[in-house]
Design a protein around this motif. Sequence first.
Motif, short mmCIF file in Angstrom:
data_model
loop_
_atom_site.label_atom_id
_atom_site.label_comp_id
_atom_site.label_asym_id
_atom_site.label_seq_id
_atom_site.Cartn_x
_atom_site.Cartn_y
_atom_site.Cartn_z
N VAL A 203 1.02 -1.20 0.03
CA VAL A 203 -0.37 0.47 0.49
C VAL A 203 0.90 1.36 0.60
O VAL A 203 2.12 1.33 0.47
CB VAL A 203 -1.02 -0.11 0.96
N LYS A 204 0.85 2.49 -1.16
CA LYS A 204 1.57 3.81 -0.62
C LYS A 204 0.94 4.54 0.24
O LYS A 204 -0.21 4.08 1.17
CB LYS A 204 1.42 4.24 -2.02
N PRO A 205 2.31 4.87 0.92
CA PRO A 205 1.91 5.41 2.40
C PRO A 205 1.17 7.04 2.39
O PRO A 205 1.50 7.36 1.43
CB PRO A 205 3.54 5.51 3.37
N GLY A 206 0.05 6.71 2.48
CA GLY A 206 -0.83 8.26 2.39
C GLY A 206 -1.76 7.83 1.54
O GLY A 206 -2.72 9.28 1.24
N SER A 207 -2.10 6.39 0.54
CA SER A 207 -3.29 6.71 -0.35
C SER A 207 -4.63 6.17 0.19
O SER A 207 -5.36 6.34 -0.29
CB SER A 207 -2.23 5.78 -1.03
N ARG A 208 -3.99 5.76 1.68
CA ARG A 208 -5.25 4.39 2.49
C ARG A 208 -5.40 4.80 3.58
O ARG A 208 -4.28 5.00 4.22
CB ARG A 208 -5.28 3.98 1.95
N PRO A 209 -6.43 5.39 4.48
CA PRO A 209 -6.12 5.65 6.42
C PRO A 209 -5.82 3.90 6.96
O PRO A 209 -6.08 3.18 5.76
CB PRO A 209 -7.86 5.83 6.48
N VAL A 210 -5.53 3.85 7.55
CA VAL A 210 -4.93 2.00 7.82
C VAL A 210 -5.07 2.71 9.17
O VAL A 210 -5.97 3.92 10.09
CB VAL A 210 -3.11 1.98 8.30
N VAL A 211 -5.43 1.53 10.04
CA VAL A 211 -6.12 1.07 11.63
C VAL A 211 -4.81 1.21 12.55
O VAL A 211 -3.74 1.61 11.98
CB VAL A 211 -6.65 -0.63 12.04
N ASP A 212 -5.12 2.20 13.68
CA ASP A 212 -4.10 1.92 14.63
C ASP A 212 -3.29 1.13 14.72
O ASP A 212 -3.76 -0.24 15.05
CB ASP A 212 -4.97 2.52 15.24
N PRO A 213 -2.57 1.35 14.46
CA PRO A 213 -1.28 -0.18 14.84
C PRO A 213 -0.49 -0.04 16.53
O PRO A 213 -0.65 -0.93 16.40
CB PRO A 213 -0.01 0.23 14.11
N VAL A 214 -0.84 0.83 17.49
CA VAL A 214 -0.44 0.92 18.02
C VAL A 214 -1.42 -0.18 19.14
O VAL A 214 -0.69 -1.57 19.84
CB VAL A 214 -0.74 2.32 19.09
N VAL A 215 -3.33 -0.45 18.85
CA VAL A 215 -3.05 -1.00 19.70
C VAL A 215 -3.20 -3.17 18.64
O VAL A 215 -3.07 -3.53 19.64
CB VAL A 215 -5.14 -1.12 19.70
N GLN A 216 -3.09 -2.78 17.74
CA GLN A 216 -2.45 -4.27 17.02
C GLN A 216 -1.54 -4.59 17.94
O GLN A 216 -0.85 -6.39 18.01
CB GLN A 216 -2.21 -4.50 15.93
N ALA A 217 -0.20 -3.71 18.32
CA ALA A 217 0.71 -4.45 19.02
C ALA A 217 -0.20 -4.88 19.87
O ALA A 217 1.26 -6.01 20.77
CB ALA A 217 1.83 -3.16 18.95
#
Lengths: 245, 115
Positions: B61-75
């Motif tokens: 996924v190109k950075p900035g092209s789509r919103p992403v879910v929160d990686p902190v809670v996934q970690a």
Amino acid sequence: MSRRVRLWLVAVGGGALAALLVAACLDLPAFGGARHPYGDRAVREALARHTANTVASVNFDQRAFDTLGEMTILFAAVLGCVVLLRQTRDEHRARPEPEPVALPVRRYALVVLPVALLTGLYVVAHGQLSPGGGFQGGVVAATSLHLLYLGADYRALERIRPVGLYEVGDALAVSAYLVTGIAGLIGGSAFLANTLLPYGTFNTLSSGGTVPLLNAAIGMEVACAVVVLLARFLDQAVEIEEEGK
Amino acid sequence: MGVLPYLVAAWIFLAGCYGLATSRNLIHAVGCLSVCQSATYVLLLAVGYRDDATAPVFSDVKPGSRPVVDPVVQALTLTDVVVGATVTALLLALVVQVSKRHGTVDPDELSELRG
């Protein structure tokens, strides 16, 4: 306390807890909202350090110290299981007898074993790029070895799985994580700070600085820990018997 | 829809608690504890979700092209899963020893102390 009283207590306490939880849920930010300040910052930092998998960056770079604690929990739990499931004085080891295995099961297990092992190692190696990482890949690699127990028998598993070696591997992996952290300290910055190695080209295997190293250490630790844990439980089920049986 | 995932997490937690309190088998009780713990996975992932977002992985996924879910809670969820697995392993090892020493895995029969 009788079962009736206990059930009443659970009903009252659980009801009150349920009411509090529902009240708390109604006060949380709405599901799917656009405001994630920590997430946005974590993504920005991960991209600045050329780590494609943001979750790996959070675990092995931004929160590397917490992962050290998590790894210590895993190590301590394995140690606890090894102590709890040791052979006691009133027990002896029985030689496990080979059991007949259905031919399709044997074939399938022996075909899937190398594929699963390779998948596990792939997931560990690509932890900084694609979903997965040391924790997930380590579990896949460790369980793949146990397909030999399903496909052949316990003695075949024991031949490819000298438990002592995996115990040493577990300890070595924990030490490797610590040494990588201390290297940051010696290199002039903070413990476990990802400033030592070049960040590399984005989306290649060597990108992310120390993330691949810590990821590999975790992968080795988890694989060894799962092998040791399963070995102890399997010993209890297959080999160790009480005296007089 | 707004709070449903949070309520699901609360419901899973309470179901696990009910199982723990009424359990007649220690192995079942360890399973119930895992159910309680899985409520925290649901809660954490629900907190981190963002509408129309994809996974926080930028290998395709190109950075900035789509919103992403929160990686902190996934970690955090990953940490949670690992700790949950180790706790389960340790508790099951304890159950093995309890069953060997006392000959039962029913918590109600383990109430008296034996020296």
